[in-house]
Design a protein around this motif. Structure first.
Motif, PDB file in Angstrom:
ATOM      1  N   ASP A 171       0.814  -1.220   0.000  1.00  0.00           N
ATOM      2  CA  ASP A 171       0.000   0.000   0.000  1.00  0.00           C
ATOM      3  C   ASP A 171       0.847   1.269   0.000  1.00  0.00           C
ATOM      4  N   GLY A 172       2.156   1.140  -0.307  1.00  0.00           N
ATOM      5  CA  GLY A 172       3.008   2.312  -0.484  1.00  0.00           C
ATOM      6  C   GLY A 172       3.581   2.899   0.784  1.00  0.00           C
ATOM      7  N   GLN A 173       3.646   2.131   1.848  1.00  0.00           N
ATOM      8  CA  GLN A 173       4.223   2.616   3.103  1.00  0.00           C
ATOM      9  C   GLN A 173       5.683   2.187   3.199  1.00  0.00           C
ATOM     10  N   SER A 174       6.552   3.131   3.553  1.00  0.00           N
ATOM     11  CA  SER A 174       7.967   2.838   3.749  1.00  0.00           C
ATOM     12  C   SER A 174       8.300   2.977   5.227  1.00  0.00           C
ATOM     13  N   PRO A 175       8.611   1.881   5.927  1.00  0.00           N
ATOM     14  CA  PRO A 175       8.971   1.990   7.347  1.00  0.00           C
ATOM     15  C   PRO A 175      10.150   2.922   7.584  1.00  0.00           C
ATOM     16  N   PHE A 176      11.097   2.963   6.656  1.00  0.00           N
ATOM     17  CA  PHE A 176      12.249   3.843   6.833  1.00  0.00           C
ATOM     18  C   PHE A 176      11.820   5.304   6.739  1.00  0.00           C
ATOM     19  N   TRP A 177      11.022   5.632   5.736  1.00  0.00           N
ATOM     20  CA  TRP A 177      10.532   7.004   5.610  1.00  0.00           C
ATOM     21  C   TRP A 177       9.687   7.388   6.822  1.00  0.00           C
ATOM     22  N   ASP A 178       8.844   6.498   7.268  1.00  0.00           N
ATOM     23  CA  ASP A 178       7.989   6.796   8.409  1.00  0.00           C
ATOM     24  C   ASP A 178       8.805   7.094   9.656  1.00  0.00           C
ATOM     25  N   ALA A 179       9.977   6.461   9.781  1.00  0.00           N
ATOM     26  CA  ALA A 179      10.806   6.653  10.975  1.00  0.00           C
ATOM     27  C   ALA A 179      11.632   7.926  10.922  1.00  0.00           C
ATOM     28  N   ILE A 180      11.917   8.436   9.705  1.00  0.00           N
ATOM     29  CA  ILE A 180      12.799   9.608   9.590  1.00  0.00           C
ATOM     30  C   ILE A 180      12.136  10.737   8.818  1.00  0.00           C
ATOM     31  N   GLY A 181      11.941  10.546   7.523  1.00  0.00           N
ATOM     32  CA  GLY A 181      11.457  11.630   6.688  1.00  0.00           C
ATOM     33  C   GLY A 181      10.112  12.190   7.089  1.00  0.00           C
ATOM     34  N   GLN A 182       9.228  11.314   7.523  1.00  0.00           N
ATOM     35  CA  GLN A 182       7.876  11.738   7.912  1.00  0.00           C
ATOM     36  C   GLN A 182       7.911  12.847   8.961  1.00  0.00           C
ATOM     37  N   LEU A 204      13.780  18.643  -0.720  1.00  0.00           N
ATOM     38  CA  LEU A 204      13.491  17.809   0.442  1.00  0.00           C
ATOM     39  C   LEU A 204      14.771  17.464   1.194  1.00  0.00           C
ATOM     40  N   ALA A 205      15.827  17.148   0.451  1.00  0.00           N
ATOM     41  CA  ALA A 205      17.084  16.764   1.090  1.00  0.00           C
ATOM     42  C   ALA A 205      17.644  17.897   1.936  1.00  0.00           C
ATOM     43  N   ASP A 206      17.420  19.139   1.508  1.00  0.00           N
ATOM     44  CA  ASP A 206      17.927  20.281   2.260  1.00  0.00           C
ATOM     45  C   ASP A 206      17.330  20.353   3.660  1.00  0.00           C
ATOM     46  N   LEU A 207      16.174  19.732   3.861  1.00  0.00           N
ATOM     47  CA  LEU A 207      15.514  19.769   5.169  1.00  0.00           C
ATOM     48  C   LEU A 207      15.762  18.515   6.001  1.00  0.00           C
ATOM     49  N   MET A 208      16.483  17.560   5.439  1.00  0.00           N
ATOM     50  CA  MET A 208      16.793  16.352   6.190  1.00  0.00           C
ATOM     51  C   MET A 208      17.800  16.663   7.302  1.00  0.00           C
ATOM     52  N   PRO A 209      17.847  15.844   8.354  1.00  0.00           N
ATOM     53  CA  PRO A 209      18.755  16.113   9.476  1.00  0.00           C
ATOM     54  C   PRO A 209      20.212  16.137   9.030  1.00  0.00           C
ATOM     55  N   GLN A 210      20.954  17.126   9.468  1.00  0.00           N
ATOM     56  CA  GLN A 210      22.340  17.307   9.080  1.00  0.00           C
ATOM     57  C   GLN A 210      23.314  16.552   9.981  1.00  0.00           C
ATOM     58  N   TYR A 211      22.815  15.990  11.062  1.00  0.00           N
ATOM     59  CA  TYR A 211      23.660  15.262  11.997  1.00  0.00           C
ATOM     60  C   TYR A 211      23.443  13.761  11.839  1.00  0.00           C
ATOM     61  N   PRO A 212      24.418  12.945  12.261  1.00  0.00           N
ATOM     62  CA  PRO A 212      24.268  11.487  12.111  1.00  0.00           C
ATOM     63  C   PRO A 212      23.009  10.962  12.799  1.00  0.00           C
ATOM     64  N   ILE A 213      22.384   9.987  12.145  1.00  0.00           N
ATOM     65  CA  ILE A 213      21.221   9.296  12.689  1.00  0.00           C
ATOM     66  C   ILE A 213      21.704   7.936  13.185  1.00  0.00           C
ATOM     67  N   TYR A 214      21.601   7.694  14.491  1.00  0.00           N
ATOM     68  CA  TYR A 214      22.101   6.437  15.048  1.00  0.00           C
ATOM     69  C   TYR A 214      21.110   5.316  14.758  1.00  0.00           C
ATOM     70  N   VAL A 215      21.582   4.319  14.004  1.00  0.00           N
ATOM     71  CA  VAL A 215      20.708   3.254  13.546  1.00  0.00           C
ATOM     72  C   VAL A 215      20.013   2.514  14.683  1.00  0.00           C
ATOM     73  N   MET A 217      18.765   3.498  17.274  1.00  0.00           N
ATOM     74  CA  MET A 217      17.657   4.282  17.830  1.00  0.00           C
ATOM     75  C   MET A 217      16.427   4.253  16.929  1.00  0.00           C
ATOM     76  N   LEU A 218      16.566   3.688  15.716  1.00  0.00           N
ATOM     77  CA  LEU A 218      15.420   3.590  14.817  1.00  0.00           C
ATOM     78  C   LEU A 218      14.573   2.371  15.172  1.00  0.00           C
ATOM     79  N   PRO A 219      13.283   2.389  14.851  1.00  0.00           N
ATOM     80  CA  PRO A 219      12.450   1.200  15.062  1.00  0.00           C
ATOM     81  C   PRO A 219      13.007   0.013  14.282  1.00  0.00           C
ATOM     82  N   PRO A 220      12.839  -1.206  14.774  1.00  0.00           N
ATOM     83  CA  PRO A 220      13.356  -2.392  14.068  1.00  0.00           C
ATOM     84  C   PRO A 220      12.902  -2.474  12.613  1.00  0.00           C
ATOM     85  N   ALA A 221      11.652  -2.102  12.329  1.00  0.00           N
ATOM     86  CA  ALA A 221      11.156  -2.172  10.949  1.00  0.00           C
ATOM     87  C   ALA A 221      11.936  -1.237  10.034  1.00  0.00           C
ATOM     88  N   ALA A 222      12.333  -0.070  10.547  1.00  0.00           N
ATOM     89  CA  ALA A 222      13.125   0.873   9.753  1.00  0.00           C
ATOM     90  C   ALA A 222      14.547   0.367   9.579  1.00  0.00           C
TER      91      ALA A 222
END
Length: 338
Positions: A171-182, A204-215, A217-222
């Protein structure tokens, strides 16, 4: 017979239908008439340009049934990333920390926004009709681009990359996007990819977090999405893996799909393709299946054919094959085993 050729403006209506059927995440094939028209005109200009060094030209190809005239697929080459707009990726590497007092060193997997992959040739926009998946025509659609690079090396970079579409649900859901980009855009994954196709990823990329994202800390699905290929993107991955492409430490910005990388000179369809002289024959004692192309620019053509190819002799082609390639008896062609 199907042949790969450069796109033309008359292909626009059929391309829009291909865009409607394309996989979510293939942002280089937007379902928008004006945007597709711009892409076609840009590609036509790229094929006609006198290019001495890669400068961000875009070469757009279509796969056409020569009997019905119907388009069965399309694919592209961007000559060099980062020329016309920033090319963002996520670098997936450990982030190291240490405490001398406690004598502890620790590495935590992290994702960092970067432009490390600028200046490389990019394969993109691969889409083929569902009924032709895992057929020789799929190989033609993907690999004939590489034979074009072999014919015109000055137009391309010394390394080639491609971003494979990452995992999303039916149905077009991305767990990774839901955990970060959303969290940064308040947009569903499908809408974010649609906007990227219509405009660019930069805004869109210009608004993404500029600091490291610690893996961790993401949900297991992401976490499970990092480097994971969408089932419908597996064929594109497999074809290029057989060409010598390998995964590296970079993933897609929005769905974390893997990035494949290869040195241009080491790619199978480039290093193993060779020139031969075409000889017209009404009958061929076929010994194997080959990709065959001319070395043209705006008149570039490529087909799949059953042939008898010797080490250094001429190659027999039927009149239909010669016509599909736009060559005549005695002219030079390029061949590589399928």
């Amino acid at each position: 017979m199907l042949a790969l050729r450069p796109v033309q403006l008359t292909d626009l209506p059929q391309l829009q239908q291909l865009a409607r059927d394309s996989l979510v995440g293939v942002t280089s094939l937007p379902d928008d008439t004006e945007r597709l028209r711009e892409k076609i005109l840009d590609s036509c200009a790229s094929f006609e340009a006198d290019v001495q060094v890669a400068g961000g030209e875009n070469y757009f190809f279509v796969l056409q049934d020569l009997v019905s005239g119907r388009l069965a697929g399309c694919s592209e080459i961007l000559s060099s990333t980062g020329c016309n707009e920033p090319f963002y990726s996520l670098r997936h590497r450990p982030f190291s920390s240490e405490s001398r007092e406690l004598n502890i060193q620790h590495g935590v997997p992290a994702l960092s926004l970067c432009q490390d992959l600028s200046g490389q040739t990019l394969l993109r926009g691969f889409h083929i009709d569902a009924q032709r998946v895992r057929t020789p025509e799929s190989e033609l659609l993907s690999r004939a681009r590489l034979m074009f690079i072999a014919a015109h090396p000055r137009r391309f970079a010394e390394s080639v990359i491609t971003e494979i579409v990452g995992f999303s649900t039916e149905d077009g859901q991305s767990p990774f996007w839901d955990a970060i980009g959303q969290h940064f855009f308040d947009l569903p994954y499908v809408e974010a990819e649609r906007l990227c196709g219509l405009q660019s990823r930069t805004f869109l990329a210009d608004l993404m977090p500029q600091y490291p994202i610690y893996v961790p800390m993401l949900p297991p699905a992401a976490q499970d999405c990092i480097g994971r290929v969408h089932p419908d993107g597996q064929e594109a991955f497999d074809i290029l893996e057989r060409e010598g492409f390998e995964t590296n430490s970079y993933v897609d910005l929005f769905d974390a799909g893997p990035t494949l990388h290869a040195r241009t000179a080491n790619i199978r369809s480039i290093s193993q393709s060779r020139h031969a002289i075409a000889r017209q024959s009404n009958q061929i004692d076929a010994r194997g299946r080959y990709l065959v192309s001319n070395d043209g620019l705006a008149n570039y053509r490529a087909i799949v054919a059953e042939l008898d190819v010797s080490a250094d002799g001429p190659v027999a082609l039927t009149p239909d094959m010669l016509e599909a390639l736009g060559v005549t008896d005695g002219e030079q062609i390029r061949v590589v085993a399928l």
